[in-house]
Design a protein around this motif. Sequence first.
Motif, short mmCIF file in Angstrom:
data_model
loop_
_atom_site.label_atom_id
_atom_site.label_comp_id
_atom_site.label_asym_id
_atom_site.label_seq_id
_atom_site.Cartn_x
_atom_site.Cartn_y
_atom_site.Cartn_z
N ALA A 1 0.21 3.67 -3.10
CA ALA A 1 -0.34 5.11 -2.69
C ALA A 1 0.66 5.66 -1.57
O ALA A 1 -0.02 5.99 -0.29
N PRO A 2 1.91 6.26 -1.67
CA PRO A 2 2.45 6.49 -0.67
C PRO A 2 2.08 7.92 -0.05
O PRO A 2 2.33 8.24 1.07
N ALA A 3 1.30 8.66 -0.61
CA ALA A 3 0.66 9.91 -0.31
C ALA A 3 -0.63 9.56 0.83
O ALA A 3 -0.85 10.60 1.47
N HIS A 4 -0.96 8.33 0.78
CA HIS A 4 -2.33 7.95 1.72
C HIS A 4 -1.46 6.87 2.94
O HIS A 4 -2.59 6.90 3.82
N PHE A 5 -0.64 6.21 2.83
CA PHE A 5 -0.10 5.19 3.67
C PHE A 5 1.20 5.29 4.12
O PHE A 5 2.12 5.68 3.28
N SER B 1 3.50 -2.04 10.71
CA SER B 1 2.14 -2.21 10.37
C SER B 1 1.82 -0.88 9.43
O SER B 1 2.24 0.10 9.50
N ALA B 2 1.01 -1.24 8.15
CA ALA B 2 0.47 0.07 7.66
C ALA B 2 -0.43 1.05 8.27
O ALA B 2 -1.18 0.47 9.37
N THR B 3 -0.43 2.29 8.09
CA THR B 3 -1.42 2.99 8.73
C THR B 3 -1.86 4.12 7.81
O THR B 3 -0.77 4.56 6.79
N PRO B 4 -2.85 4.59 7.72
CA PRO B 4 -3.38 5.74 6.79
C PRO B 4 -2.76 7.16 7.33
O PRO B 4 -2.67 7.38 8.35
N CYS C 1 0.79 -0.95 -0.07
CA CYS C 1 -0.11 -0.02 0.10
C CYS C 1 0.83 1.22 0.13
O CYS C 1 0.38 2.18 -0.57
N VAL C 2 2.05 1.03 0.60
CA VAL C 2 2.79 2.30 0.85
C VAL C 2 3.44 2.64 -0.53
O VAL C 2 3.57 3.64 -1.34
#
Length: 73
Positions: free
Chosen positions: A24-28, A34-37, A20-21
Motif C-alpha cells: 500500500a505505497p499510497a498509505h505507508f 520504521s513504517a509510518t502512515p 506495508c509499503v
Amino acid sequence: MSAGWRIAVDARRCIGSGGCVGMAPAHFRLESGSATPIAATVEPDETVIDAAESCPVEAITVLGDDGELVAPA
C-alpha cells in the motif's frame, strides 16, 4: 463499513520489513527504519487491510471512524 479509517503504526513493534509499503505505497512509507502512515485518516481501501493483516509483528492497526477494529482481524 465506516466512512473513514484511522491508521496507526506502533513504532515500538514495527521491525521495518517494508511489506506495508510494498502493498500500500499510497498509505505507508518507511522513515528511519520504521513504517509510518502517510495520512492518519484515509478512505476505505482494501490494500490498507492487506497491509495490516500481512504485518509480521501486527504493528499496524486500522480503526473505523466509529472506533471499531477493521484490521488486523
